[in-house]
Design a protein around this motif. Structure first.
Motif, PDB file in Angstrom:
ATOM      1  N   ASP A   7       0.849  -1.193   0.000  1.00 52.05           N
ATOM      2  CA  ASP A   7       0.000   0.000   0.000  1.00 52.05           C
ATOM      3  C   ASP A   7       0.888   1.247   0.000  1.00 52.05           C
ATOM      4  O   ASP A   7       1.520   1.579   1.001  1.00 52.05           O
ATOM      5  N   GLY A   8       0.921   1.957  -1.128  1.00 51.94           N
ATOM      6  CA  GLY A   8       1.840   3.081  -1.276  1.00 51.94           C
ATOM      7  C   GLY A   8       1.613   4.200  -0.280  1.00 51.94           C
ATOM      8  O   GLY A   8       2.559   4.708   0.330  1.00 51.94           O
ATOM      9  N   ALA A   9       0.349   4.619  -0.079  1.00 46.19           N
ATOM     10  CA  ALA A   9       0.054   5.717   0.839  1.00 46.19           C
ATOM     11  C   ALA A   9       0.407   5.330   2.271  1.00 46.19           C
ATOM     12  O   ALA A   9       1.006   6.109   3.016  1.00 46.19           O
ATOM     13  N   PHE A  10       0.038   4.109   2.655  1.00 45.69           N
ATOM     14  CA  PHE A  10       0.360   3.613   3.997  1.00 45.69           C
ATOM     15  C   PHE A  10       1.867   3.555   4.186  1.00 45.69           C
ATOM     16  O   PHE A  10       2.401   3.973   5.217  1.00 45.69           O
ATOM     17  N   ARG A  11       2.568   3.053   3.173  1.00 42.45           N
ATOM     18  CA  ARG A  11       4.018   2.910   3.252  1.00 42.45           C
ATOM     19  C   ARG A  11       4.702   4.263   3.409  1.00 42.45           C
ATOM     20  O   ARG A  11       5.607   4.423   4.230  1.00 42.45           O
ATOM     21  N   ILE A  27      12.914   0.464   2.471  1.00 39.72           N
ATOM     22  CA  ILE A  27      11.533   0.338   2.014  1.00 39.72           C
ATOM     23  C   ILE A  27      11.452  -0.507   0.755  1.00 39.72           C
ATOM     24  O   ILE A  27      12.239  -0.348  -0.179  1.00 39.72           O
ATOM     25  N   GLY A  28      10.474  -1.411   0.743  1.00 36.21           N
ATOM     26  CA  GLY A  28      10.200  -2.214  -0.436  1.00 36.21           C
ATOM     27  C   GLY A  28       8.710  -2.364  -0.622  1.00 36.21           C
ATOM     28  O   GLY A  28       7.945  -2.355   0.343  1.00 36.21           O
ATOM     29  N   VAL A  56      11.949  -6.289  11.054  1.00 39.11           N
ATOM     30  CA  VAL A  56      11.272  -6.403   9.761  1.00 39.11           C
ATOM     31  C   VAL A  56       9.770  -6.225   9.963  1.00 39.11           C
ATOM     32  O   VAL A  56       9.179  -6.844  10.846  1.00 39.11           O
ATOM     33  N   VAL A  57       9.175  -5.347   9.146  1.00 42.34           N
ATOM     34  CA  VAL A  57       7.719  -5.194   9.106  1.00 42.34           C
ATOM     35  C   VAL A  57       7.264  -5.646   7.724  1.00 42.34           C
ATOM     36  O   VAL A  57       7.695  -5.094   6.711  1.00 42.34           O
ATOM     37  N   ARG A 111      -3.620   0.830  12.460  1.00 43.53           N
ATOM     38  CA  ARG A 111      -3.444   2.282  12.606  1.00 43.53           C
ATOM     39  C   ARG A 111      -1.957   2.604  12.678  1.00 43.53           C
ATOM     40  O   ARG A 111      -1.203   1.957  13.397  1.00 43.53           O
ATOM     41  N   ILE A 112      -1.559   3.615  11.932  1.00 44.38           N
ATOM     42  CA  ILE A 112      -0.135   3.861  11.724  1.00 44.38           C
ATOM     43  C   ILE A 112       0.575   4.321  12.998  1.00 44.38           C
ATOM     44  O   ILE A 112       1.642   3.803  13.346  1.00 44.38           O
ATOM     45  N   LYS A 113       0.020   5.285  13.719  1.00 38.88           N
ATOM     46  CA  LYS A 113       0.732   5.805  14.888  1.00 38.88           C
ATOM     47  C   LYS A 113       0.896   4.754  15.987  1.00 38.88           C
ATOM     48  O   LYS A 113       1.993   4.629  16.562  1.00 38.88           O
ATOM     49  N   PRO A 114      -0.146   3.967  16.303  1.00 41.54           N
ATOM     50  CA  PRO A 114       0.088   2.878  17.252  1.00 41.54           C
ATOM     51  C   PRO A 114       1.103   1.857  16.744  1.00 41.54           C
ATOM     52  O   PRO A 114       1.851   1.279  17.538  1.00 41.54           O
TER      53      PRO A 114
END
Length: 243
Positions: A7-11, A27-28, A56-57, A111-114
């Protein structure tokens, strides 16, 4: 650390927050063979002892083919935390990822911040005390970072040589931040430092402690700005050369 998300926006948003926290994500958009990713991380050879990322995420939507097998491939090569971001509610797939060696598994919506706070927590667990930067002196109770000096033996804090009176809680919070300049501490981590397991305390109480810390130090130095806020994430102590 390695960040593999389709997901480009999420990444992009996640990478920006990680950089703001002082991390350098590799980033990949698609999962790669561990050996190829390892080479990008700076390994000089293809052996198991070559350099690995700290963490690694992996977003499962970035994986083609058997997903748990990809998790297993990374785990066989690296002994680093492996966080899996699922794209569905498949119990069998989650179990397979756990069995393959995943250290954490998050189902949507993520959720990104958590998630950033979670990543920082994992990295904080990995950092040995011996690698903490710029801790001068052999006594762990004495801390010096630029203009800041702290001595836990006599509960003494000075900034630019001038004494700053702090409460015990304020002392612990400042000490936790100053021990690792440039490293972000989440509110939850600072609550653990300030109160331990001593009851149910709102995480926003840390904001009040930070506000009082800044106010007290600014009584001796109006330009004090060493405690930085990362909105939605936490706080960090700026490296002495930046403060």
């Amino acid at each position: 650390m390695a960040l593999i998300c389709q997901d480009g926006a999420f990444r992009r948003e996640l990478a920006a927050l990680l950089r703001a926290a002082g991390l350098v994500p590799l980033i990949g958009a698609q999962a790669e063979a561990a050996s190829r990713l390892q080479a990008k991380c700076g390994g000089l050879d293809d052996g198991p002892k070559a350099k690995a990322p700290d963490l690694v995420v992996l977003e499962l939507s970035a994986v083609s083919g058997p997903r748990a097998a990809v998790v297993q491939q990374y785990r066989d090569r690296w002994a680093v935390p492996f966080l899996v971001l699922a794209d569905g509610d498949d119990d069998r797939e989650e179990i397979a990822c756990w069995q393959a060696g995943a250290d954490d598994y998050l189902r949507p919506p993520v959720r990104i911040k958590p998630l950033v706070a979670r990543i920082l927590r994992w990295l904080d667990r990995l950092s040995p005390v011996s690698e903490l930067p710029d801790r001068r002196g052999s006594d762990d109770r004495v801390l010096a970072q630029g203009a800041l000096n702290m001595d836990a033996r006599c509960h003494l804090v000075t900034w630019q040589g001038r004494r700053v009176p702090l409460t015990q809680t304020e002392f612990r919070v400042l000490q936790a931040l100053a021990r690792r300049p440039g490293h972000v501490k989440t509110r939850e981590q600072l609550l653990d430092v300030a109160y331990g397991d001593g009851g149910d305390v709102e995480d926003r109480s840390i904001d009040s402690h930070i506000k009082r810390l800044r106010k007290k130090i600014r009584t001796v130095d109006p330009e004090f700005a060493a405690i930085e806020t990362l909105y939605g994430i936490g706080y960090r102590y700026a490296h002495p050369r930046q403060s």
